[in-house]
Write an enzyme that holds these catalytic residues in place. Structure first.
Site, PDB file in Angstrom:
ATOM      1  N   GLU A  25      24.680   6.537  11.976  1.00  0.00           N
ATOM      2  CA  GLU A  25      24.183   6.362  10.599  1.00  0.00           C
ATOM      3  C   GLU A  25      25.106   5.450   9.784  1.00  0.00           C
ATOM      4  O   GLU A  25      26.232   5.160  10.194  1.00  0.00           O
ATOM      5  CB  GLU A  25      24.056   7.713   9.903  1.00  0.00           C
ATOM      6  CG  GLU A  25      25.384   8.460   9.750  1.00  0.00           C
ATOM      7  CD  GLU A  25      25.415   9.384   8.533  1.00  0.00           C
ATOM      8  OE1 GLU A  25      25.094   8.921   7.428  1.00  0.00           O
ATOM      9  OE2 GLU A  25      25.791  10.570   8.695  1.00  0.00           O
ATOM     10  N   LYS A 159      29.726  20.954   6.332  1.00  0.00           N
ATOM     11  CA  LYS A 159      30.892  21.202   5.494  1.00  0.00           C
ATOM     12  C   LYS A 159      30.740  22.480   4.691  1.00  0.00           C
ATOM     13  O   LYS A 159      29.643  22.818   4.260  1.00  0.00           O
ATOM     14  CB  LYS A 159      31.076  20.049   4.514  1.00  0.00           C
ATOM     15  CG  LYS A 159      31.993  18.965   5.011  1.00  0.00           C
ATOM     16  CD  LYS A 159      31.961  17.781   4.126  1.00  0.00           C
ATOM     17  CE  LYS A 159      30.575  17.340   3.772  1.00  0.00           C
ATOM     18  NZ  LYS A 159      29.663  16.992   4.801  1.00  0.00           N
TER      19      LYS A 159
END
Ligand code: PSU
Ligand code: MN
Length: 316
Positions: A25, A159
């Site tokens: 990405e 995260k």
């Protein structure tokens, strides 16, 4: 092939030579890391994929084209330009129509990889359900995409700026298998583990490839998500990162940051608060994912080639 897709020479060659390809990405480059570490990371991760037997295809949107595989100057532009938009599914038609410059998130990279026939995609962390979901309902479009696009995504978990248990629940609802790679617990990006037990575990790249082939045989539409823990020597333990994340979230609230700016804001804030340590960890976990992603692509490729060969045997 879709007429908006523009392959780099390297990727075009790989398609012709029937080599395994791994998608990457670009939001991580344009909005996830500062310059010059971002471009250095982008170049190195491509090389790691080549060194592990696959061909890298970094994806971005340039001049109204879906670029699959970028040249050195493209990477530099995405790493430095001020006007790169962060493009998730909802932003795709706008950036194409306006011939804009766009960095692709996990969701859009999956869409374009799938259009290009690429089965494996390596990233750092996926988006998820944000903390405080009860109030603002911020759920990344990555999670919905994972439920509908058949690409295997290798990440280091999510995260802890996100609500991890709700993220897992959402993925279950979307029918996304989340596999711990050599672990029973969800890795938490900077930290190699979390308190959240996973339902599924794999211990080799081959096992992942076998599940991909099984899904192909059923024509299942969703993704496989491989959660690969950051190597212990590079992790920031949970006990240390928790306080930092709490402070970053408090500063975000204070600054009134919302929506698509949330993830980039929090990432930059954590880099600042850890004096660059989180950036070093972020880079290492991407490299670690690249090694595994290339291996998965190679194993998958081998099984597919063997199936193909079986089909072509004629018994006379
Ligand atoms: N997590 C990271 N670095 C990133 C991102 C996530 O550690 O750069 C990016 C990815 O591109 C992901 C996107 O798809 O943020 C999610 O953004 P949002 O929550 O706005 O959907
Ligand atoms: Mn969001």
């Amino acid at each position: 092939m879709n007429s908006l897709i523009k392959f780099s020479q390297e990727v075009e060659q790989a398609i012709n030579d029937r080599k395994p390809i791994v998608a990457l990405e670009s939001t991580i480059i344009s909005h996830g890391m500062p310059y010059p570490q971002n471009v250095e990371m982008a170049r190195t991760v491509e090389q790691i994929i080549r060194d592990h037997g696959a061909v890298p295809a970094t994806i971005a949107i340039m001049n109204g084209e879906l670029k699959v595989g970028l040249e050195a100057e493209d990477l530099e532009l995405l790493a430095t330009a001020e006007n790169v938009s962060k493009v998730s599914r909802r932003d795709l038609s706008e950036v194409i129509a306006s011939k804009g410059l766009g960095a692709t998130t996990v969701a859009t990279t999956m869409i374009i990889a799938h259009m290009a026939g690429i089965k494996v995609f390596v990233t750092g962390g996926i988006g998820g359900v944000h903390r405080g979901y009860e109030e603002h309902m911020d759920v990344s479009a990555d999670l919905v995409e994972l439920g509908q696009t058949p690409v295997t995504v290798v990440c280091a978990g999510a995260k802890a700026i996100l609500d991890l248990p709700r993220t897992l629940e959402y993925l279950e609802t979307q029918g996304v298998p989340v596999m711990g790679y050599q672990t029973d617990y969800l890795p938490a990006f900077f930290s190699s583990t979390s308190d959240y037990k996973l339902n599924s575990r794999v211990d080799s790249a081959l096992e992942v490839a076998q599940r991909m082939v099984s899904a192909d045989m059923m024509e299942l539409k969703g993704a496989h998500l491989v959660a690969n823990p950051i190597p212990k020597e590079h992790e920031i333990p949970q006990s240390e990162i928790d306080g930092i994340i709490a402070q970053a979230l408090a500063e975000e609230r204070e600054a009134g940051v919302k929506g698509k700016d949330s993830t980039p804001f929090l990432l930059a804030k954590i880099v600042e608060l850890t004096e660059g340590r989180s950036l070093a960890a972020n880079i290492e976990l991407v490299y670690n994912n690249a090694r595994l992603g290339a291996e998965i692509a190679a194993e998958y490729h081998q099984i597919k080639n063997a199936q193909e060969a079986m089909k072509n045997i004629s018994f006379v």
